[in-house]
Design an enzyme around this catalytic site. Structure first.
Site, PDB file in Angstrom:
ATOM      1  N   GLY A  84     -10.582   0.524  12.754  1.00  0.00           N
ATOM      2  CA  GLY A  84     -11.165  -0.012  11.578  1.00  0.00           C
ATOM      3  C   GLY A  84     -11.777   0.999  10.734  1.00  0.00           C
ATOM      4  CG  PHE A  85     -15.053   2.923  11.042  1.00  0.00           C
ATOM      5  CD1 PHE A  85     -15.847   2.760  10.011  1.00  0.00           C
ATOM      6  CD2 PHE A  85     -15.064   2.025  12.163  1.00  0.00           C
ATOM      7  CE1 PHE A  85     -17.151   2.157   9.945  1.00  0.00           C
ATOM      8  CE2 PHE A  85     -16.126   1.117  11.928  1.00  0.00           C
ATOM      9  CZ  PHE A  85     -17.223   1.117  10.836  1.00  0.00           C
ATOM     10  CG  HIS A  91      -6.843   4.957   4.757  1.00  0.00           C
ATOM     11  ND1 HIS A  91      -5.811   5.602   3.897  1.00  0.00           N
ATOM     12  CD2 HIS A  91      -6.318   3.860   5.073  1.00  0.00           C
ATOM     13  CE1 HIS A  91      -4.916   4.728   3.777  1.00  0.00           C
ATOM     14  NE2 HIS A  91      -5.122   3.711   4.103  1.00  0.00           N
ATOM     15  CG  HIS A 134       0.240   0.989  10.218  1.00  0.00           C
ATOM     16  ND1 HIS A 134      -0.406   0.785   9.083  1.00  0.00           N
ATOM     17  CD2 HIS A 134       1.675   0.947   9.682  1.00  0.00           C
ATOM     18  CE1 HIS A 134       0.538   0.326   7.887  1.00  0.00           C
ATOM     19  NE2 HIS A 134       1.475   0.458   8.519  1.00  0.00           N
ATOM     20  CG  HIS A 172      -2.226   0.662   0.994  1.00  0.00           C
ATOM     21  ND1 HIS A 172      -2.853   1.604   1.636  1.00  0.00           N
ATOM     22  CD2 HIS A 172      -2.941   0.501  -0.275  1.00  0.00           C
ATOM     23  CE1 HIS A 172      -4.073   2.051   1.451  1.00  0.00           C
ATOM     24  NE2 HIS A 172      -4.005   1.604   0.210  1.00  0.00           N
ATOM     25  CG  ASP A 224      -6.774  -2.858   9.626  1.00  0.00           C
ATOM     26  OD1 ASP A 224      -6.229  -3.884   9.001  1.00  0.00           O
ATOM     27  OD2 ASP A 224      -6.022  -2.151  10.055  1.00  0.00           O
TER      28      ASP A 224
HETATM   29  N1  ACO Z   1     -12.868   7.237  14.828  1.00  0.00           N
HETATM   30  C1  ACO Z   1     -13.418   8.472  15.124  1.00  0.00           C
HETATM   31  N2  ACO Z   1     -13.077   9.546  14.731  1.00  0.00           N
HETATM   32  C2  ACO Z   1     -12.159   9.444  13.436  1.00  0.00           C
HETATM   33  C3  ACO Z   1     -11.575   8.342  12.914  1.00  0.00           C
HETATM   34  C4  ACO Z   1     -11.962   7.263  13.785  1.00  0.00           C
HETATM   35  N3  ACO Z   1     -11.779   5.985  13.104  1.00  0.00           N
HETATM   36  N4  ACO Z   1     -10.824   8.521  11.914  1.00  0.00           N
HETATM   37  C5  ACO Z   1     -10.759   9.946  11.836  1.00  0.00           C
HETATM   38  N5  ACO Z   1     -11.513  10.348  12.905  1.00  0.00           N
HETATM   39  C6  ACO Z   1     -11.743  11.714  13.097  1.00  0.00           C
HETATM   40  C7  ACO Z   1     -10.625  12.589  13.965  1.00  0.00           C
HETATM   41  O1  ACO Z   1     -11.157  12.298  15.081  1.00  0.00           O
HETATM   42  C8  ACO Z   1     -10.591  13.710  13.280  1.00  0.00           C
HETATM   43  O2  ACO Z   1     -11.551  14.700  13.637  1.00  0.00           O
HETATM   44  P1  ACO Z   1     -11.334  16.250  14.273  1.00  0.00           P
HETATM   45  O3  ACO Z   1     -11.074  16.770  13.047  1.00  0.00           O
HETATM   46  O4  ACO Z   1     -12.765  16.640  14.791  1.00  0.00           O
HETATM   47  O5  ACO Z   1     -10.324  16.185  15.034  1.00  0.00           O
HETATM   48  C9  ACO Z   1     -10.786  13.626  11.772  1.00  0.00           C
HETATM   49  O6  ACO Z   1     -11.598  12.341  11.650  1.00  0.00           O
HETATM   50  C10 ACO Z   1      -9.651  13.579  11.019  1.00  0.00           C
HETATM   51  O7  ACO Z   1      -8.962  12.519  11.652  1.00  0.00           O
HETATM   52  P2  ACO Z   1      -7.289  12.249  11.491  1.00  0.00           P
HETATM   53  O8  ACO Z   1      -6.888  11.094  12.640  1.00  0.00           O
HETATM   54  O9  ACO Z   1      -6.702  13.694  11.697  1.00  0.00           O
HETATM   55  O10 ACO Z   1      -7.130  11.678  10.084  1.00  0.00           O
HETATM   56  P3  ACO Z   1      -5.765  10.962   9.725  1.00  0.00           P
HETATM   57  O11 ACO Z   1      -5.763  10.977   8.143  1.00  0.00           O
HETATM   58  O12 ACO Z   1      -4.480  11.612  10.478  1.00  0.00           O
HETATM   59  O13 ACO Z   1      -5.846   9.451  10.360  1.00  0.00           O
HETATM   60  C11 ACO Z   1      -6.174   7.240  10.930  1.00  0.00           C
HETATM   61  C12 ACO Z   1      -6.107   8.530   9.558  1.00  0.00           C
HETATM   62  C13 ACO Z   1      -4.991   7.504  11.767  1.00  0.00           C
HETATM   63  C14 ACO Z   1      -6.202   5.709  10.093  1.00  0.00           C
HETATM   64  C15 ACO Z   1      -7.496   7.445  11.438  1.00  0.00           C
HETATM   65  O14 ACO Z   1      -8.593   7.662  10.643  1.00  0.00           O
HETATM   66  C16 ACO Z   1      -7.842   6.632  12.719  1.00  0.00           C
HETATM   67  O15 ACO Z   1      -7.221   6.610  13.504  1.00  0.00           O
HETATM   68  N6  ACO Z   1      -8.568   5.460  12.404  1.00  0.00           N
HETATM   69  C17 ACO Z   1      -8.465   4.268  13.274  1.00  0.00           C
HETATM   70  C18 ACO Z   1      -7.433   3.492  13.307  1.00  0.00           C
HETATM   71  C19 ACO Z   1      -7.319   2.683  12.143  1.00  0.00           C
HETATM   72  O16 ACO Z   1      -8.542   1.811  11.788  1.00  0.00           O
HETATM   73  N7  ACO Z   1      -6.218   2.482  11.694  1.00  0.00           N
HETATM   74  C20 ACO Z   1      -5.951   1.580  10.390  1.00  0.00           C
HETATM   75  C21 ACO Z   1      -5.600   2.321   9.235  1.00  0.00           C
HETATM   76  S1  ACO Z   1      -5.876   1.274   7.793  1.00  0.00           S
HETATM   77  C22 ACO Z   1      -4.359   0.007   7.675  1.00  0.00           C
HETATM   78  O17 ACO Z   1      -3.440   0.037   8.661  1.00  0.00           O
HETATM   79  C23 ACO Z   1      -4.775  -1.201   7.125  1.00  0.00           C
END
Ligand code: ACO
Length: 376
Positions: A258-259, A261, A222, A187, A312
């Site tokens: 799991g939500f 990206h 991640h 990826h 995920d």
């Molecule tokens: N649950 C709740 N809120 C979320 C989530 C989530 N899963 N993902 C993003 N948001 C919100 C953030 O709180 C933020 O809100 P705000 O602007 O009010 O502060 C906004 O959406 C932007 O989120 P960021 O974390 O700044 O976005 P970023 O691009 O940095 O993060 C990430 C991406 C780290 C994957 C994030 O979505 C997350 O933490 N997800 C949960 C962990 C996860 O599922 N990781 C797997 C990644 S895919 C993989 O590895 C196959």
């Protein structure tokens, strides 16, 4: 304070070219060496996809036969790796176990510091063949079970499941597992791959880069998210509890694992393919309750936040249904992603520039040690 623009988390920064894969968030598409990942998942073995990632082309029948024969011959767990794993506590996190096992594997390779392309390809293929035994044995020992020797009449996915569970898997289950390995393989410049490229850029050896990548993958933002999804499912219990659970989680500003990206904002290109594989497992294992919980959490969270599932989300429940311990999920991601990591290590080494960004200082102004007088 400097007025330089800071790109926190390197978000939106393009740091280099890659010919390994293309992620297109506008079209929700993912190409490995030009091929859509959905087409690869529908038609290819994980072995053929690994070959594609390393060599740039899908193998001919003859090339695949030779590649597969070599992979099958390299599957057994070396005695020193088994002994190392046995030394670790049974409650050690499996990501720590696999990180340690890969480190020992590297330290035992007399060619570890040979960073020529041929040697690194050889190491990549040997790690690819060996990782399933490390992951499978660790799950078995935690369950008080004996090591299961690999079988060279089984393909990669079948043999991985055989070594973990000691039974020949149902073809439908092996197919779903093969699909998950292909989807997890690569990826672009995700955090763990970028870590591997940073380490390679210092001209350190391939094993150091892979061990570093494993460390980066472990975190719940991640790879650790597939494990975290299952913890969430356990916590929620059943579909009826989704709304109050989500009310509470969002009120407490929790991230829903799991939500979301960093790159895909309209949905992860890999999810529909993995969800279809999960659906076959749900039917096979008669897991309607889990499917109801999955659907309820997805629709409730997406309608409230407009944030979509990533890979995920379907892969965690799929691995659970297959029978893996929740703690083993992220090491499965390691076994798959080692192909992408090493393809990037080869690419980085082939046209290297030390990766060394700048920082803007925001600490105290210059100050001095009281009474210190510089030598004349
Ligand atoms: N649950 C709740 N809120 C979320 C989530 C989530 N899963 N993902 C993003 N948001 C919100 C953030 O709180 C933020 O809100 P705000 O602007 O009010 O502060 C906004 O959406 C932007 O989120 P960021 O974390 O700044 O976005 P970023 O691009 O940095 O993060 C990430 C991406 C780290 C994957 C994030 O979505 C997350 O933490 N997800 C949960 C962990 C996860 O599922 N990781 C797997 C990644 S895919 C993989 O590895 C196959």
């Amino acid at each position: 304070m400097s007025d330089v623009e800071i790109k926190k988390g390197l978000a939106g920064v393009t740091v280099d070219y890659t010919a390994v894969s293309k992620v297109n968030p506008d079209t929700n598409s993912l190409l490995y060496r030009g091929y859509p990942v959905q087409e690869l998942a529908a038609t290819q073995s994980f072995e053929a996809v690994a070959y594609l990632l390393w060599y740039g082309e899908l193998p001919t029948d003859e090339e695949l036969a030779q590649f597969v024969a070599e992979e099958r011959a390299g599957r057994s767990l070396d005695e020193n790796i088994k002994q190392t794993i046995d030394l670790l506590p049974l409650d050690a996190h499996p990501m720590d176990v696999v990180r340690t096992a890969v480190s020992v594997f590297g330290a035992s390779d007399p060619a570890a510091f040979d960073t020529s392309r041929d040697s690194d390809l050889d190491k990549s293929r040997r790690l690819f063949a060996k990782l399933p035994a490390m992951v499978a044995y660790d799950q078995r020992r935690r369950r008080g079970q004996e090591l299961v020797e690999p079988r060279d009449d089984l393909d990669y996915a079948q043999n991985f499941l055989w070594m973990t569970f000691g039974e020949i898997p149902d073809p439908l289950v092996a197919h779903a597992f093969n699909v998950s390995m292909i989807l997890y393989a690569e990826h672009s410049f995700n955090a763990s791959t970028f870590t591997a490229r940073v380490i390679t850029s210092t001209m350190a050896d391939l094993y150091s880069a892979v061990v570093g990548a494993i460390g980066a993958l472990k975190g719940p933002l991640h790879g650790g998210a597939n494990e975290a999804v299952m913890h969430i499912f356990d916590e929620i219990g059943s579909a009826e509890n989704v709304v109050p659970w989500l009310d509470d989680a969002l009120a407490n500003k929790k991230k829903i694992m799991g939500f979301g990206h960093r790159v895909y904002k309209k949905g992860d290109s890999r999810v529909p393919t993995m969800k279809a594989a999960l659906d076959t497992l749900v039917e096979h294992y008669d897991a309607d309750q889990l499917a109801a919980l999955y659907d309820a959490l997805e629709s409730e969270f997406v309608s409230r936040k407009g944030i979509y599932p990533n890979l995920d989300y379907p892969s965690g429940p799929a691995y659970h249904l297959i029978g893996f311990d929740t703690l083993t999920f992220t090491p499965l991601f390691v076994a798959a992603r080692v192909t992408g990591w090493t393809a990037h290590i080869l690419e980085q080494a082939a046209s290297n520039a030390l990766i060394r960004p700048l920082s803007a200082y925001n600490g105290p102004d210059e100050r001095h040690i009281e009474g210190y007088v510089a030598d004349a």
